[in-house]
Scaffold this active site. Structure first.
Site, PDB file in Angstrom:
ATOM      1  CG  ASP A  34      -0.984  26.642  -0.914  1.00  0.00           C
ATOM      2  OD1 ASP A  34       0.138  26.659  -0.391  1.00  0.00           O
ATOM      3  OD2 ASP A  34      -1.984  26.117  -0.379  1.00  0.00           O
ATOM      4  CE  LYS A  85      -3.185  24.679   2.876  1.00  0.00           C
ATOM      5  NZ  LYS A  85      -2.552  24.376   1.595  1.00  0.00           N
TER       6      LYS A  85
HETATM    7  P1  NDP Z   1      -7.609  17.352   0.025  1.00  0.00           P
HETATM    8  O1  NDP Z   1      -7.837  16.271   1.022  1.00  0.00           O
HETATM    9  O2  NDP Z   1      -8.292  18.645   0.185  1.00  0.00           O
HETATM   10  O3  NDP Z   1      -8.014  16.794  -1.451  1.00  0.00           O
HETATM   11  C1  NDP Z   1      -7.633  15.529  -1.829  1.00  0.00           C
HETATM   12  C2  NDP Z   1      -7.901  15.335  -3.317  1.00  0.00           C
HETATM   13  O4  NDP Z   1      -7.333  14.069  -3.693  1.00  0.00           O
HETATM   14  C3  NDP Z   1      -9.374  15.258  -3.704  1.00  0.00           C
HETATM   15  O5  NDP Z   1      -9.535  15.818  -4.991  1.00  0.00           O
HETATM   16  C4  NDP Z   1      -9.634  13.740  -3.715  1.00  0.00           C
HETATM   17  O6  NDP Z   1     -10.690  13.349  -4.564  1.00  0.00           O
HETATM   18  C5  NDP Z   1      -8.336  13.251  -4.309  1.00  0.00           C
HETATM   19  N1  NDP Z   1      -8.024  11.843  -3.998  1.00  0.00           N
HETATM   20  C6  NDP Z   1      -7.737  11.318  -2.787  1.00  0.00           C
HETATM   21  N2  NDP Z   1      -7.464   9.992  -2.905  1.00  0.00           N
HETATM   22  C7  NDP Z   1      -7.576   9.692  -4.224  1.00  0.00           C
HETATM   23  C8  NDP Z   1      -7.387   8.497  -4.980  1.00  0.00           C
HETATM   24  N3  NDP Z   1      -7.050   7.341  -4.392  1.00  0.00           N
HETATM   25  N4  NDP Z   1      -7.568   8.536  -6.321  1.00  0.00           N
HETATM   26  C9  NDP Z   1      -7.905   9.709  -6.929  1.00  0.00           C
HETATM   27  N5  NDP Z   1      -8.097  10.877  -6.260  1.00  0.00           N
HETATM   28  C10 NDP Z   1      -7.930  10.869  -4.926  1.00  0.00           C
HETATM   29  O7  NDP Z   1      -6.026  17.529  -0.045  1.00  0.00           O
HETATM   30  P2  NDP Z   1      -5.226  18.842  -0.531  1.00  0.00           P
HETATM   31  O8  NDP Z   1      -5.882  19.345  -1.750  1.00  0.00           O
HETATM   32  O9  NDP Z   1      -5.016  19.784   0.585  1.00  0.00           O
HETATM   33  O10 NDP Z   1      -3.773  18.238  -0.873  1.00  0.00           O
HETATM   34  C11 NDP Z   1      -3.540  17.498  -2.078  1.00  0.00           C
HETATM   35  C12 NDP Z   1      -2.044  17.280  -2.265  1.00  0.00           C
HETATM   36  O11 NDP Z   1      -1.372  18.518  -2.490  1.00  0.00           O
HETATM   37  C13 NDP Z   1      -1.352  16.638  -1.059  1.00  0.00           C
HETATM   38  O12 NDP Z   1      -0.407  15.706  -1.559  1.00  0.00           O
HETATM   39  C14 NDP Z   1      -0.641  17.803  -0.400  1.00  0.00           C
HETATM   40  O13 NDP Z   1       0.526  17.395   0.306  1.00  0.00           O
HETATM   41  C15 NDP Z   1      -0.255  18.618  -1.627  1.00  0.00           C
HETATM   42  N6  NDP Z   1      -0.006  20.040  -1.328  1.00  0.00           N
HETATM   43  C16 NDP Z   1       1.256  20.540  -1.574  1.00  0.00           C
HETATM   44  C17 NDP Z   1       1.554  21.857  -1.333  1.00  0.00           C
HETATM   45  C18 NDP Z   1       2.931  22.347  -1.625  1.00  0.00           C
HETATM   46  O14 NDP Z   1       3.265  23.459  -1.211  1.00  0.00           O
HETATM   47  N7  NDP Z   1       3.736  21.586  -2.342  1.00  0.00           N
HETATM   48  C19 NDP Z   1       0.543  22.798  -0.808  1.00  0.00           C
HETATM   49  C20 NDP Z   1      -0.760  22.195  -0.596  1.00  0.00           C
HETATM   50  C21 NDP Z   1      -0.997  20.853  -0.837  1.00  0.00           C
HETATM   51  P3  NDP Z   1     -12.227  13.309  -4.036  1.00  0.00           P
HETATM   52  O15 NDP Z   1     -12.745  14.702  -4.133  1.00  0.00           O
HETATM   53  O16 NDP Z   1     -12.876  12.366  -4.963  1.00  0.00           O
HETATM   54  O17 NDP Z   1     -12.154  12.795  -2.606  1.00  0.00           O
END
Ligand code: NDP
Length: 277
Positions: A107, A71
Site C-alpha cells: 500500500d 490485513k
Molecule cells: P480503518 O477502518 O482501519 O480506519 C478508519 C479511519 O477513519 C480511522 O482513523 C477512523 O478514526 C477514521 N474515521 C472513520 N470515520 C470518521 C469520521 N466520521 N470522521 C473522522 N475520522 C473518521 O480503514 P482503513 O484505514 O483500512 O481505510 C481508510 C480509507 O483508505 C478507506 O477509504 C479505504 O478505502 C482507503 N484505502 C485505499 C487504498 C488504495 O489503494 N487506494 C488502500 C487502503 C485503504 P478512529 O480511529 O477515530 O475510528
C-alpha cells in the site's frame, strides 16, 4: 495434495469484496505482460480468514491480495513477512513460495509511486498531514518517512490511535500525533486523507488554516467515495486526487512481486477513470 493447474491462481480476500476492482486491474496487467493467471474475488466471513486462506493455499493457490478487514489477520497468518509489512503490522499481499507463505505490504509503495511518479508531488521536504490512524495509515507511514518529509503529523478522531502510530514509527523519522479536532495553526503542503469518513459520506472537515498555499490534497478513497473531500479541496483552489492511482500502483507492486514483471499502470488508471466517469 495440491490441486494441479497450469494457470497460477490468485485471489483478493475481503468482506465486503464485490466492489473490488482488483480482478479487473490484474486481468489488464496479465494481458499486457502476457502472463497466464487467474485472479478472483474471495468473500470470507469475519473471524474466518485463516481457515479460508489455508484452504486456498493448500489447494495450490499462488497468492492473495488482502483488504478490509483482514490485513492484520493476513500478517499473522504468514510464515514470514517483509520489513515493510512488519513495520505496518499488516499485510495486503501473500505469496506461496517453496511451501511457505510470505507477507508484504504494498500500500505504501503504491501511494508514494502515485504521488511522485503519476502526480509529480514531492514528499521530500514537504510538511505532510496524514488524517486517520487505521489500517491504511499504518501501511503508509514508513514509506512516507523514507522520503524524508520536513514533518509528518498524524491526526485522528481518536487521539490514542494516532499516538500509538507516532510511537510505533517514532524511530524512523519526525512524526507527531494530534487529535483531529485540535489541528490548528500549522500549514501543510501535502494533506492525505486516510479515514473512511468519505466512504461514509462525510468528508473529514479540516480547518482552512491547515492548507499551505498550493497544498496538494489526496484522498486514499476513490470514485464517488472521495468526491466530497476532494470537492472541498477544489473549492479552496487546491490541487487534489483520489486513491485510484494508489490502488493500481499497489496492485502493480503485487503483480511485480508475484510475476517478476512490472506492468504499465498509466493506461490502466486512464481506462478505469474513463469507465467510471
Ligand atoms: P480503518 O477502518 O482501519 O480506519 C478508519 C479511519 O477513519 C480511522 O482513523 C477512523 O478514526 C477514521 N474515521 C472513520 N470515520 C470518521 C469520521 N466520521 N470522521 C473522522 N475520522 C473518521 O480503514 P482503513 O484505514 O483500512 O481505510 C481508510 C480509507 O483508505 C478507506 O477509504 C479505504 O478505502 C482507503 N484505502 C485505499 C487504498 C488504495 O489503494 N487506494 C488502500 C487502503 C485503504 P478512529 O480511529 O477515530 O475510528
Amino acid at each position: 495434495m495440491p490441486a494441479s493447474s497450469s494457470i497460477d491462481r490468485y485471489v483478493v480476500i475481503g468482506n465486503p469484496i464485490a466492489h473490488s476492482l482488483s480482478p479487473a486491474i490484474h486481468a489488464r496487467f496479465a494481458e499486457q505482460t502476457r502472463e497466464a493467471i487467474a485472479y478472483e474475488r474471495m468473500l470470507v466471513p469475519r473471524g474466518e480468514f485463516a481457515a479460508h486462506a489455508r484452504r486456498f493455499f493448500s489447494a495450490g493457490g499462488a497468492g492473495a491480495n488482502v483488504t478490509l478487514p483482514f490485513k492484520v489477520d493476513a500478517f499473522e497468518f504468514a510464515d514470514s513477512a517483509s520489513e515493510r509489512a512488519r513495520a505496518a503490522g499488516a499485510a495486503n499481499f501473500l505469496a506461496a513460495r517453496d511451501g511457505h507463505i510470505e507477507a508484504d505490504n504494498t500500500d505504501g509503495a503504491g501511494l508514494v509511486r502515485d504521488l511522485e511518479d503519476n502526480l509529480g508531488i514531492a514528499i521530500a521536504g514537504a510538511r505532510v498531514l496524514l488524517v486517520g490512524a487505521g489500517g491504511a495509515a499504518r501501511g503508509v507511514v514508513t514509506p512516507i518517512l523514507a522520503r524524508l518529509p520536513a514533518a509528518l503529523v498524524i491526526a485522528n478522531r481518536t487521539l490514542e490511535r494516532a499516538r500509538e502510530l507516532a510511537q510505533r514509527f517514532g524511530d524512523r523519522g519526525a512524526v507527531e500525533a494530534v487529535a483531529l479536532d485540535a489541528i490548528s495553526g500549522e500549514r501543510f503542503d501535502l494533506v492525505l486523507n486516510a479515514t473512511s469518513a468519505s466512504v461514509q459520506g462525510e468528508a473529514a472537515a479540516l480547518p482552512e488554516a491547515v492548507f499551505a498555499p498550493g497544498a496538494f490534497v489526496y484522498d486514499m478513497a476513490y470514485g464517488p467515495a472521495a468526491d466530497a473531500f476532494l470537492a472541498r479541496a477544489r473549492e479552496r483552489q487546491l490541487r487534489a486526487a483520489d486513491g485510484l492511482g494508489m490502488l493500481v500502483e499497489q496492485a502493480a507492486e503485487s503483480f511485480f512481486l508475484w510475476r517478476g514483471k512490472r506492468p504499465e499502470t498509466a493506461p490502466v488508471i486512464r481506462e478505469l477513470r474513463s469507465s467510471r466517469a
